[in-house]
Design an enzyme around this catalytic site. Structure first.
Site, PDB file in Angstrom:
ATOM      1  N   SER A 123       6.442  -2.138  -4.901  1.00 20.19           N
ATOM      2  CA  SER A 123       6.234  -3.225  -5.853  1.00 20.19           C
ATOM      3  C   SER A 123       6.853  -4.520  -5.356  1.00 20.19           C
ATOM      4  CB  SER A 123       6.860  -2.856  -7.198  1.00 20.19           C
ATOM      5  OG  SER A 123       6.909  -3.966  -8.067  1.00 20.19           O
TER       6      SER A 123
ATOM      7  N   TYR B 185      13.498  -0.517 -12.641  1.00 25.25           N
ATOM      8  CA  TYR B 185      12.197  -0.251 -12.022  1.00 25.25           C
ATOM      9  C   TYR B 185      12.203  -0.705 -10.566  1.00 25.25           C
ATOM     10  CZ  TYR B 185       7.288  -0.949 -10.800  1.00 25.25           C
ATOM     11  OH  TYR B 185       6.084  -0.948 -10.154  1.00 25.25           O
TER      12      TYR B 185
END
Length: 337
Positions: free
Chosen positions: A132, A159
């Protein structure tokens, strides 16, 4: 495309996973799709995505937990899988603050289960997995694109920390066991069949209902919005270009053209033909000011070149969204429209 066993796609009911599976099937691949259909958002949409795949004779759906080492080992070794596209994960920056252990389970244990399955099989030719843009942390708006060789040592959300951890785990397995891997840092993927928790999707819902939208960061954020078809081009292009034995590479996949949040909202308003009532809010914990992909590495490897502008992509999303609503509650938007 490599002849032989099927491609294992984890997260096949997800936004990117179902689109990648569809592309692989279209070019004659066999695909095993794994997903556990979590209720992070309504599973109606996930079931509708998979319904587009299951009628294909070359697609096999497996419902199961990515964090099960036994299941992963059986799927890879038992089916002659030589290539893996690992996209299953617990997504969402803000949700990681509320439910941290969901990220430990899916992102860390799940990634380790995939790595172990590939190691035990011994003949996996290429493992492509989702990372990501969140790993880059907080960066100011402006300047140049984020480069893969920059240090990523200050994640601002759990995350992001789990995704960076997956990259480091992969590097260790490449070094120890000679696995060939590519980690893909996705930049704000959007489009038809997308995730309802994403800003553009939630904004569309509320604008059509005449409800106000909450604009975080008081609108002073920017994102490198990347249309789903361009993302799939990148994923499949990388899958077809495995690195050398023991090589682990990291690649950005983005549009390389950051757009301000207020501009995205204006684009959405034009496509919907309606104005939004905007409630300006401060930055949320875990959010970053901007994302901006330097895509020179993936372009050199695969010829990757994003083709869909934000205006085109938002128009396609709106067309899809409205068509689903017009099904009168029978389609995948019944639970979220």
């Amino acid at each position: 495309m490599t002849a032989g066993g099927p491609v294992l796609v984890t997260g096949a009911a997800g936004f990117i996973g179902h689109a990648v599976s569809e592309r692989l099937l279209a070019r004659g691949e066999r695909v095993i799709g794994l997903d556990n259909f979590t209720d992070y958002y309504d599973v109606t949409l996930k079931e509708a995505r998979v319904a587009r795949l299951v009628d294909n004779f070359d697609f096999r759906l497996v419902r199961g937990d990515i964090a099960s080492p036994e299941l992963l080992a059986e799927l890879v070794a038992g089916n002659g899988v030589r290539r893996i596209v690992h996209l299953a994960a617990q997504a969402g920056v803000r949700y990681s603050i509320e439910n941290p252990f969901a990220y430990e389970h899916s992102n860390l244990k799940g990634h380790l289960a995939v790595l172990e399955a590939a190691r035990q099989a011994g003949n996996v030719e290429h493992l492509v997995y989702a990372s990501s843009s969140s790993v880059y942390g907080e960066r100011p708006i402006g300047g140049t694109g984020f480069r893969e060789d920059e240090p990523c040592t200050a994640p601002v959300s759990l995350y992001a920390a789990t995704k960076r951890s997956c990259e480091l785990m992969s590097q260790s397995y490449a070094t120890l066991y000679g696995l060939r891997m590519s980690g893909l840092r996705f930049f704000t993927v959007y489009g038809p069949w997308g995730r309802p928790d994403m800003a553009y999707f939630g904004f569309a819902q509320k604008i059509l209902l005449g409800q106000p939208i909450e604009v975080y960061g008081e609108g002073r954020m920017a994102r490198d919005f990347t249309y789903i078809d361009d993302i799939v081009d990148g994923v499949v292009g990388v899958l077809d270009k495995p690195p050398a034995d023991g090589e682990h590479r990291l690649l950005n996949i983005g549009d390389c053209d950051p757009v301000g949040l207020m501009e995205m909202i204006a684009t959405l308003e034009r496509a919907l033909g309606r104005q939004a009532v905007k409630l300006m809010r401060p930055m949320q914990p875990g959010d970053v000011t901007a994302t901006f992909a330097d895509i020179s590495a993936i372009r050199a490897l695969t010829g990757y070149s994003p083709k869909v502008s934000l205006a085109q992509g938002i128009e396609r999303f709106v067309d899809w969204y409205l068509s689903e609503i017009e099904q009168g509650g029978r389609g995948p938007m019944a639970a979220v429209a």
